[in-house]
Design a protein around this motif. Structure first.
Motif, PDB file in Angstrom:
ATOM      1  N   HIS A   1      43.794  34.950  39.611  1.00  0.00           N
ATOM      2  CA  HIS A   1      43.017  35.569  38.537  1.00  0.00           C
ATOM      3  C   HIS A   1      42.773  36.998  38.994  1.00  0.00           C
ATOM      4  O   HIS A   1      42.475  37.243  40.164  1.00  0.00           O
ATOM      5  N   ARG A   2      42.897  37.961  38.086  1.00  0.00           N
ATOM      6  CA  ARG A   2      42.587  39.346  38.428  1.00  0.00           C
ATOM      7  C   ARG A   2      41.972  40.051  37.233  1.00  0.00           C
ATOM      8  O   ARG A   2      42.390  39.869  36.090  1.00  0.00           O
ATOM      9  N   ARG A   3      40.964  40.859  37.553  1.00  0.00           N
ATOM     10  CA  ARG A   3      40.311  41.695  36.558  1.00  0.00           C
ATOM     11  C   ARG A   3      39.915  42.990  37.243  1.00  0.00           C
ATOM     12  O   ARG A   3      39.468  42.979  38.389  1.00  0.00           O
ATOM     13  N   THR A   4      40.093  44.112  36.568  1.00  0.00           N
ATOM     14  CA  THR A   4      39.663  45.397  37.114  1.00  0.00           C
ATOM     15  C   THR A   4      38.730  46.086  36.127  1.00  0.00           C
ATOM     16  O   THR A   4      38.900  45.979  34.912  1.00  0.00           O
ATOM     17  N   LEU A   5      37.752  46.768  36.683  1.00  0.00           N
ATOM     18  CA  LEU A   5      36.768  47.531  35.909  1.00  0.00           C
ATOM     19  C   LEU A   5      36.721  48.939  36.472  1.00  0.00           C
ATOM     20  O   LEU A   5      36.700  49.102  37.699  1.00  0.00           O
ATOM     21  N   ASP A   6      36.677  49.937  35.623  1.00  0.00           N
ATOM     22  CA  ASP A   6      36.451  51.295  36.101  1.00  0.00           C
ATOM     23  C   ASP A   6      35.668  52.067  35.049  1.00  0.00           C
ATOM     24  O   ASP A   6      35.087  51.468  34.146  1.00  0.00           O
ATOM     25  N   ASP A   7      35.677  53.385  35.159  1.00  0.00           N
ATOM     26  CA  ASP A   7      34.863  54.197  34.242  1.00  0.00           C
ATOM     27  C   ASP A   7      35.430  54.283  32.826  1.00  0.00           C
ATOM     28  O   ASP A   7      34.758  54.759  31.922  1.00  0.00           O
ATOM     29  N   ARG A   8      36.665  53.809  32.630  1.00  0.00           N
ATOM     30  CA  ARG A   8      37.292  53.876  31.316  1.00  0.00           C
ATOM     31  C   ARG A   8      37.663  52.529  30.724  1.00  0.00           C
ATOM     32  O   ARG A   8      37.635  52.355  29.512  1.00  0.00           O
ATOM     33  N   ARG A   9      38.076  51.574  31.601  1.00  0.00           N
ATOM     34  CA  ARG A   9      38.689  50.345  31.094  1.00  0.00           C
ATOM     35  C   ARG A   9      38.142  49.097  31.781  1.00  0.00           C
ATOM     36  O   ARG A   9      37.668  49.139  32.903  1.00  0.00           O
ATOM     37  N   ASP A  10      38.286  47.993  31.068  1.00  0.00           N
ATOM     38  CA  ASP A  10      38.021  46.648  31.579  1.00  0.00           C
ATOM     39  C   ASP A  10      39.309  45.872  31.302  1.00  0.00           C
ATOM     40  O   ASP A  10      39.662  45.662  30.145  1.00  0.00           O
ATOM     41  N   VAL A  11      40.037  45.489  32.372  1.00  0.00           N
ATOM     42  CA  VAL A  11      41.370  44.917  32.209  1.00  0.00           C
ATOM     43  C   VAL A  11      41.435  43.515  32.805  1.00  0.00           C
ATOM     44  O   VAL A  11      41.081  43.307  33.964  1.00  0.00           O
ATOM     45  N   TYR A  12      41.899  42.573  31.990  1.00  0.00           N
ATOM     46  CA  TYR A  12      42.209  41.218  32.453  1.00  0.00           C
ATOM     47  C   TYR A  12      43.724  41.101  32.550  1.00  0.00           C
ATOM     48  O   TYR A  12      44.438  41.521  31.637  1.00  0.00           O
ATOM     49  N   TYR A  13      44.200  40.526  33.651  1.00  0.00           N
ATOM     50  CA  TYR A  13      45.634  40.352  33.855  1.00  0.00           C
ATOM     51  C   TYR A  13      46.014  38.889  33.630  1.00  0.00           C
ATOM     52  O   TYR A  13      45.197  37.994  33.813  1.00  0.00           O
ATOM     53  N   LYS A  14      47.253  38.678  33.238  1.00  0.00           N
ATOM     54  CA  LYS A  14      47.748  37.310  33.059  1.00  0.00           C
ATOM     55  C   LYS A  14      47.750  36.603  34.416  1.00  0.00           C
ATOM     56  O   LYS A  14      48.097  37.217  35.428  1.00  0.00           O
ATOM     57  N   PRO A  15      47.359  35.319  34.444  1.00  0.00           N
ATOM     58  CA  PRO A  15      47.424  34.574  35.703  1.00  0.00           C
ATOM     59  C   PRO A  15      48.854  34.584  36.250  1.00  0.00           C
ATOM     60  O   PRO A  15      49.819  34.485  35.500  1.00  0.00           O
ATOM     61  N   VAL A  16      48.966  34.727  37.564  1.00  0.00           N
ATOM     62  CA  VAL A  16      50.255  34.804  38.244  1.00  0.00           C
ATOM     63  C   VAL A  16      50.251  33.800  39.387  1.00  0.00           C
ATOM     64  O   VAL A  16      49.265  33.676  40.107  1.00  0.00           O
ATOM     65  N   GLU A  17      51.376  33.106  39.554  1.00  0.00           N
ATOM     66  CA  GLU A  17      51.478  32.147  40.648  1.00  0.00           C
ATOM     67  C   GLU A  17      51.413  32.869  42.000  1.00  0.00           C
ATOM     68  O   GLU A  17      51.984  33.939  42.172  1.00  0.00           O
ATOM     69  N   VAL A  18      50.674  32.287  42.943  1.00  0.00           N
ATOM     70  CA  VAL A  18      50.540  32.852  44.280  1.00  0.00           C
ATOM     71  C   VAL A  18      51.884  32.754  44.998  1.00  0.00           C
ATOM     72  O   VAL A  18      52.506  31.698  45.027  1.00  0.00           O
ATOM     73  N   ASP A  19      52.322  33.863  45.538  1.00  0.00           N
ATOM     74  CA  ASP A  19      53.580  33.901  46.282  1.00  0.00           C
ATOM     75  C   ASP A  19      53.349  33.310  47.671  1.00  0.00           C
ATOM     76  O   ASP A  19      52.448  33.761  48.387  1.00  0.00           O
ATOM     77  N   PRO A  20      54.142  32.309  48.075  1.00  0.00           N
ATOM     78  CA  PRO A  20      53.940  31.696  49.393  1.00  0.00           C
ATOM     79  C   PRO A  20      54.122  32.673  50.559  1.00  0.00           C
ATOM     80  O   PRO A  20      53.603  32.453  51.640  1.00  0.00           O
ATOM     81  N   LYS A  21      54.845  33.766  50.319  1.00  0.00           N
ATOM     82  CA  LYS A  21      55.050  34.766  51.368  1.00  0.00           C
ATOM     83  C   LYS A  21      53.983  35.861  51.338  1.00  0.00           C
ATOM     84  O   LYS A  21      54.036  36.801  52.122  1.00  0.00           O
TER      85      LYS A  21
END
Length: 193
Positions: A121-141
């Motif tokens: 799960h990833r989400r970023t917040l800053d002074d301009r935007r609030d962004v949710y990213y699509k869930p991504v499978e964890v890379d084993p490496k």
């Protein structure tokens, strides 16, 4: 049990029923009523009580806000999963906050055979935007995923709509993580329990 009692006691003294501060706007009853209504509608004191409990237990917490369908919502960001960047590190004023954590998902490997995988799960917040990213499978490496935006809100507040709170000053000056209520007392608390 003892650490929880200590943290809960401190929290109830600050934000328990009837203990929280009263907001006053001297000479402006209309604004005072508006602010009081806003505080009530977003359950501000209940969220601050929850935030104080988390911060007292962990030492650090991110607290933010957003609007959902025009309604103010208070959010809590667990410091274990949030990475802050600062405009002013000495005052802990945020430039941005990057929230990431893994969660398990069961998927069918082949008919009748299931496996558990972990997703980011990833989400970023800053002074301009609030962004949710699509869930991504964890890379084993451990490679960084290819992030794809799922939802983006451009708020253009001009400031990051979150604050980084330290419960107690850290042992190391300049550290971005504060100390919890029972820092250094775990062994004694365990023995008493």
């Amino acid at each position: 049990n003892l650490p929880r009692l200590v943290i809960d006691t401190f929290t109830s003294h600050l934000y328990g029923e009837g203990a929280h501060p009263r907001i006053a706007v001297l000479g402006d009853d209309t604004t005072e009523d508006y602010v009081s209504g806003l505080i009530e509608s977003c359950r501000f004191w209940a969220k601050m009580q929850e935030a104080r409990g988390m911060c007292g237990a962990m030492g650090t917490l991110g607290v933010g806000f957003k609007f959902i369908d025009g309604r103010l919502t208070i959010e809590l960001f667990d410091a274990r999963w949030a990475t802050p960047e600062f405009v002013d590190r000495s005052r802990h004023i945020l430039a941005s906050l990057d929230e990431r954590y893994q969660f398990p998902v069961d998927r069918e490997k082949k008919p009748g055979e299931w496996e558990t995988i972990h997703m980011w799960h990833r989400r970023t917040l800053d002074d301009r935007r609030d962004v949710y990213y699509k869930p991504v499978e964890v890379d084993p490496k451990g490679r960084e995923p290819e992030w794809e935006i799922e939802e983006e809100v451009v708020h253009d507040f001009g400031f990051c709509p979150a604050v980084w709170i330290l419960n107690l000053p850290p042992a190391e000056p300049g550290d971005i993580y504060g100390d919890c209520d029972i820092e250094g007392q775990y062994k004694m608390a365990h023995e008493i329990d």
